[in-house]
Design a protein around this motif. Structure first.
Motif, PDB file in Angstrom:
ATOM      1  N   LEU A 208      36.470  44.416  69.626  1.00 49.47           N
ATOM      2  CA  LEU A 208      35.152  45.002  69.398  1.00 49.47           C
ATOM      3  C   LEU A 208      34.265  44.077  68.573  1.00 49.47           C
ATOM      4  O   LEU A 208      34.659  43.597  67.515  1.00 49.47           O
ATOM      5  CB  LEU A 208      35.325  46.345  68.671  1.00 49.47           C
ATOM      6  CG  LEU A 208      34.106  47.260  68.588  1.00 49.47           C
ATOM      7  CD1 LEU A 208      33.737  47.785  69.964  1.00 49.47           C
ATOM      8  CD2 LEU A 208      34.391  48.415  67.633  1.00 49.47           C
ATOM      9  N   THR A 209      33.036  43.851  69.061  1.00 50.52           N
ATOM     10  CA  THR A 209      32.090  43.021  68.318  1.00 50.52           C
ATOM     11  C   THR A 209      30.812  43.767  67.936  1.00 50.52           C
ATOM     12  O   THR A 209      30.020  43.255  67.142  1.00 50.52           O
ATOM     13  CB  THR A 209      31.689  41.775  69.121  1.00 50.52           C
ATOM     14  OG1 THR A 209      30.982  42.176  70.306  1.00 50.52           O
ATOM     15  CG2 THR A 209      32.922  40.967  69.512  1.00 50.52           C
ATOM     16  N   GLY A 210      30.595  44.952  68.506  1.00 52.82           N
ATOM     17  CA  GLY A 210      29.404  45.719  68.179  1.00 52.82           C
ATOM     18  C   GLY A 210      29.728  47.192  68.066  1.00 52.82           C
ATOM     19  O   GLY A 210      30.441  47.742  68.912  1.00 52.82           O
TER      20      GLY A 210
ATOM     21  N   PRO B  21      37.418  43.202  62.343  1.00 51.06           N
ATOM     22  CA  PRO B  21      37.112  41.902  61.738  1.00 51.06           C
ATOM     23  C   PRO B  21      36.102  41.060  62.506  1.00 51.06           C
ATOM     24  O   PRO B  21      35.541  40.111  61.946  1.00 51.06           O
ATOM     25  CB  PRO B  21      38.477  41.207  61.709  1.00 51.06           C
ATOM     26  CG  PRO B  21      39.228  41.817  62.854  1.00 51.06           C
ATOM     27  CD  PRO B  21      38.773  43.247  62.901  1.00 51.06           C
ATOM     28  N   TYR B  22      35.836  41.381  63.785  1.00 54.48           N
ATOM     29  CA  TYR B  22      35.011  40.498  64.602  1.00 54.48           C
ATOM     30  C   TYR B  22      33.607  41.045  64.852  1.00 54.48           C
ATOM     31  O   TYR B  22      32.886  40.525  65.701  1.00 54.48           O
ATOM     32  CB  TYR B  22      35.693  40.248  65.955  1.00 54.48           C
ATOM     33  CG  TYR B  22      37.094  39.720  65.823  1.00 54.48           C
ATOM     34  CD1 TYR B  22      37.354  38.537  65.124  1.00 54.48           C
ATOM     35  CD2 TYR B  22      38.166  40.403  66.386  1.00 54.48           C
ATOM     36  CE1 TYR B  22      38.643  38.056  64.990  1.00 54.48           C
ATOM     37  CE2 TYR B  22      39.458  39.923  66.258  1.00 54.48           C
ATOM     38  CZ  TYR B  22      39.691  38.749  65.569  1.00 54.48           C
ATOM     39  OH  TYR B  22      40.969  38.275  65.430  1.00 54.48           O
ATOM     40  N   LEU B  23      33.220  42.069  64.124  1.00 52.08           N
ATOM     41  CA  LEU B  23      31.905  42.668  64.367  1.00 52.08           C
ATOM     42  C   LEU B  23      30.775  41.676  64.090  1.00 52.08           C
ATOM     43  O   LEU B  23      30.774  40.958  63.092  1.00 52.08           O
ATOM     44  CB  LEU B  23      31.701  43.901  63.487  1.00 52.08           C
ATOM     45  CG  LEU B  23      32.408  45.196  63.882  1.00 52.08           C
ATOM     46  CD1 LEU B  23      31.914  46.338  63.010  1.00 52.08           C
ATOM     47  CD2 LEU B  23      32.199  45.527  65.350  1.00 52.08           C
ATOM     48  N   THR B  24      29.804  41.685  65.001  1.00 48.33           N
ATOM     49  CA  THR B  24      28.561  40.948  64.772  1.00 48.33           C
ATOM     50  C   THR B  24      27.411  41.914  64.483  1.00 48.33           C
ATOM     51  O   THR B  24      26.383  41.502  63.950  1.00 48.33           O
ATOM     52  CB  THR B  24      28.193  40.098  65.999  1.00 48.33           C
ATOM     53  OG1 THR B  24      27.995  40.949  67.142  1.00 48.33           O
ATOM     54  CG2 THR B  24      29.305  39.099  66.309  1.00 48.33           C
ATOM     55  N   SER B  25      27.586  43.197  64.828  1.00 46.72           N
ATOM     56  CA  SER B  25      26.550  44.198  64.596  1.00 46.72           C
ATOM     57  C   SER B  25      27.194  45.520  64.209  1.00 46.72           C
ATOM     58  O   SER B  25      28.105  45.998  64.889  1.00 46.72           O
ATOM     59  CB  SER B  25      25.705  44.381  65.867  1.00 46.72           C
ATOM     60  OG  SER B  25      24.754  45.416  65.712  1.00 46.72           O
TER      61      SER B  25
ATOM     62  N   MET C 229      33.406  40.143  56.765  1.00 44.59           N
ATOM     63  CA  MET C 229      33.038  40.172  58.184  1.00 44.59           C
ATOM     64  C   MET C 229      32.065  39.020  58.445  1.00 44.59           C
ATOM     65  O   MET C 229      30.854  39.194  58.550  1.00 44.59           O
ATOM     66  CB  MET C 229      32.429  41.537  58.530  1.00 44.59           C
ATOM     67  CG  MET C 229      33.367  42.695  58.198  1.00 44.59           C
ATOM     68  SD  MET C 229      32.607  44.342  58.237  1.00 44.59           S
ATOM     69  CE  MET C 229      32.526  44.624  60.005  1.00 44.59           C
ATOM     70  N   THR C 230      32.618  37.848  58.525  1.00 44.10           N
ATOM     71  CA  THR C 230      31.822  36.616  58.502  1.00 44.10           C
ATOM     72  C   THR C 230      30.971  36.401  59.742  1.00 44.10           C
ATOM     73  O   THR C 230      30.105  35.532  59.743  1.00 44.10           O
ATOM     74  CB  THR C 230      32.744  35.402  58.305  1.00 44.10           C
ATOM     75  OG1 THR C 230      33.762  35.419  59.319  1.00 44.10           O
ATOM     76  CG2 THR C 230      33.428  35.464  56.942  1.00 44.10           C
ATOM     77  N   TYR C 231      31.203  37.177  60.815  1.00 44.73           N
ATOM     78  CA  TYR C 231      30.401  37.026  62.027  1.00 44.73           C
ATOM     79  C   TYR C 231      29.226  38.000  62.057  1.00 44.73           C
ATOM     80  O   TYR C 231      28.450  38.010  63.019  1.00 44.73           O
ATOM     81  CB  TYR C 231      31.267  37.252  63.269  1.00 44.73           C
ATOM     82  CG  TYR C 231      32.455  36.332  63.350  1.00 44.73           C
ATOM     83  CD1 TYR C 231      32.293  34.986  63.654  1.00 44.73           C
ATOM     84  CD2 TYR C 231      33.743  36.807  63.094  1.00 44.73           C
ATOM     85  CE1 TYR C 231      33.381  34.125  63.719  1.00 44.73           C
ATOM     86  CE2 TYR C 231      34.830  35.963  63.156  1.00 44.73           C
ATOM     87  CZ  TYR C 231      34.653  34.624  63.470  1.00 44.73           C
ATOM     88  OH  TYR C 231      35.721  33.784  63.518  1.00 44.73           O
ATOM     89  N   LEU C 232      29.078  38.811  61.022  1.00 41.01           N
ATOM     90  CA  LEU C 232      28.088  39.885  61.017  1.00 41.01           C
ATOM     91  C   LEU C 232      26.665  39.329  61.010  1.00 41.01           C
ATOM     92  O   LEU C 232      26.292  38.536  60.146  1.00 41.01           O
ATOM     93  CB  LEU C 232      28.314  40.785  59.799  1.00 41.01           C
ATOM     94  CG  LEU C 232      27.815  42.224  59.880  1.00 41.01           C
ATOM     95  CD1 LEU C 232      28.461  42.964  61.042  1.00 41.01           C
ATOM     96  CD2 LEU C 232      28.094  42.946  58.578  1.00 41.01           C
TER      97      LEU C 232
ATOM     98  N   LEU D 100      27.627  36.713  53.386  1.00 36.86           N
ATOM     99  CA  LEU D 100      27.197  37.060  54.746  1.00 36.86           C
ATOM    100  C   LEU D 100      26.045  36.146  55.146  1.00 36.86           C
ATOM    101  O   LEU D 100      24.882  36.555  55.221  1.00 36.86           O
ATOM    102  CB  LEU D 100      26.789  38.534  54.812  1.00 36.86           C
ATOM    103  CG  LEU D 100      27.906  39.542  54.523  1.00 36.86           C
ATOM    104  CD1 LEU D 100      27.349  40.964  54.501  1.00 36.86           C
ATOM    105  CD2 LEU D 100      29.011  39.428  55.561  1.00 36.86           C
ATOM    106  N   THR D 101      26.362  34.917  55.423  1.00 39.07           N
ATOM    107  CA  THR D 101      25.337  33.906  55.678  1.00 39.07           C
ATOM    108  C   THR D 101      24.685  34.030  57.050  1.00 39.07           C
ATOM    109  O   THR D 101      23.657  33.399  57.308  1.00 39.07           O
ATOM    110  CB  THR D 101      25.953  32.513  55.538  1.00 39.07           C
ATOM    111  OG1 THR D 101      27.072  32.395  56.440  1.00 39.07           O
ATOM    112  CG2 THR D 101      26.454  32.286  54.116  1.00 39.07           C
ATOM    113  N   ARG D 102      25.253  34.853  57.953  1.00 41.78           N
ATOM    114  CA  ARG D 102      24.700  34.996  59.296  1.00 41.78           C
ATOM    115  C   ARG D 102      23.710  36.150  59.410  1.00 41.78           C
ATOM    116  O   ARG D 102      23.116  36.339  60.469  1.00 41.78           O
ATOM    117  CB  ARG D 102      25.826  35.211  60.320  1.00 41.78           C
ATOM    118  CG  ARG D 102      26.751  34.034  60.512  1.00 41.78           C
ATOM    119  CD  ARG D 102      27.875  34.399  61.471  1.00 41.78           C
ATOM    120  NE  ARG D 102      28.756  33.288  61.731  1.00 41.78           N
ATOM    121  CZ  ARG D 102      28.617  32.427  62.729  1.00 41.78           C
ATOM    122  NH1 ARG D 102      27.612  32.559  63.565  1.00 41.78           N
ATOM    123  NH2 ARG D 102      29.470  31.431  62.900  1.00 41.78           N
TER     124      ARG D 102
END
Length: 266
Positions: A97-99, A120-124, A143-146, A167-169
């Motif tokens: 799951l990414t969103g 762990p892979y959430l972007t949203s 959650m570094t891909y958020l 959370l640099t992204r």
């Protein structure tokens, strides 16, 4: 550049993982979510798990898959469905799951403190317009891909975790209309003031400056027994010293001739 490469590697890893493992885990995930939430509108009840064709869960309302013919969930869009209950921890079985969008529902209770381990892979992540309470989990910072984090219109309290500087992204962030307090982390101060509005205790850019800290005076407990002992000793010493000085230097203390004569007689 390195960050983009890392995300591409993540995509390849998730895409190349065992299909059987992904199917079993993701189907179990949706079954658990369906069973753990109240669904007045019947949307989740429309999920039919009797059909076992390739990609059958990809046709469920709110489910987006990595590929339409593969039962591997990319994102869940369950906003504005009238769902009720606590945060569905069964989402840990949605392994790719990414969103996640649970906005505009009737969720309550805390956001899991280990949410970064669950997903762990959430972007949203959109949990806005619910009744989530308690503190914002500081381990969201893992959650570094958020890219997007929406928590507005809840009952969250405490501070915005200072660890969110990791959370640099982040390109979208909103915590308006909660019960938050304390300073806004410097890494989030480039977002609009409206994204923090409605939190009476929040301060710092882009809102008003935080008030200067005040030194707090702490009361000191004094033992009355010790105070009485010290007072008694002080009185005794003062009496002796006063008597000696008055005896040898009566002219310093006695102004009346009558009293002076009395002191001399002593």
């Amino acid at each position: 550049m390195a960050g983009n490469t890392k995300f591409v590697l993540l995509f390849l890893l998730l895409s190349s993982s065992s299909p059987c493992f992904g199917i079993e885990q993701d189907i179990r995930c949706l079954k658990s979510v369906q069973g753990s939430l109240a669904d007045p509108g019947g949307v989740l009840r429309s999920w039919d798990f009797e059909n076992e064709t390739n990609g059958f869960i990809c046709r469920f309302t709110g489910v987006e898959c990595w590929h339409p013919d593969e039962n591997k969930i990319l994102s869940l869009r369950l906003g504005n469905l009238g769902l009720e209950g606590q945060f569905p921890v069964a989402l840990q079985n949605c392994s790719s799951l990414t969103g996640l969008d649970l906005s505009n529902n009737n969720f309550l209770g805390p956001i899991p403190q280990d949410i970064s381990w669950v997903m762990p892979y959430l972007t949203s992540l959109d949990l806005s317009y619910n009744s989530f309470s308690g503190s914002i989990p500081h381990n969201i910072s893992n959650m570094t891909y958020l890219n997007v984090l929406n928590l507005q219109h809840n009952q969250l309290s405490g501070q915005i975790p200072p660890q969110f500087t990791l959370l640099t992204r982040l390109i979208g962030f909103n915590v308006a209309d909660n019960l938050l307090s304390g300073p806004i982390p410097s890494s989030l101060q480039n977002f609009s003031a409206s994204n923090f509005a409605g939190n009476q205790g929040l301060c710092g850019a882009p809102l008003d400056d935080c008030p200067p800290s005040r030194r707090r005076w702490r009361p000191v407990r004094i033992s009355m027994h010790r105070l009485n002992d010290q007072s008694s000793i002080g009185v005794a010493v003062g009496f002796v010293v006063g008597f000696v000085v008055a005896f040898y230097f009566p002219h310093l203390f006695v102004c009346s001739e009558r009293l002076r004569a009395y002191v001399v007689r002593i």
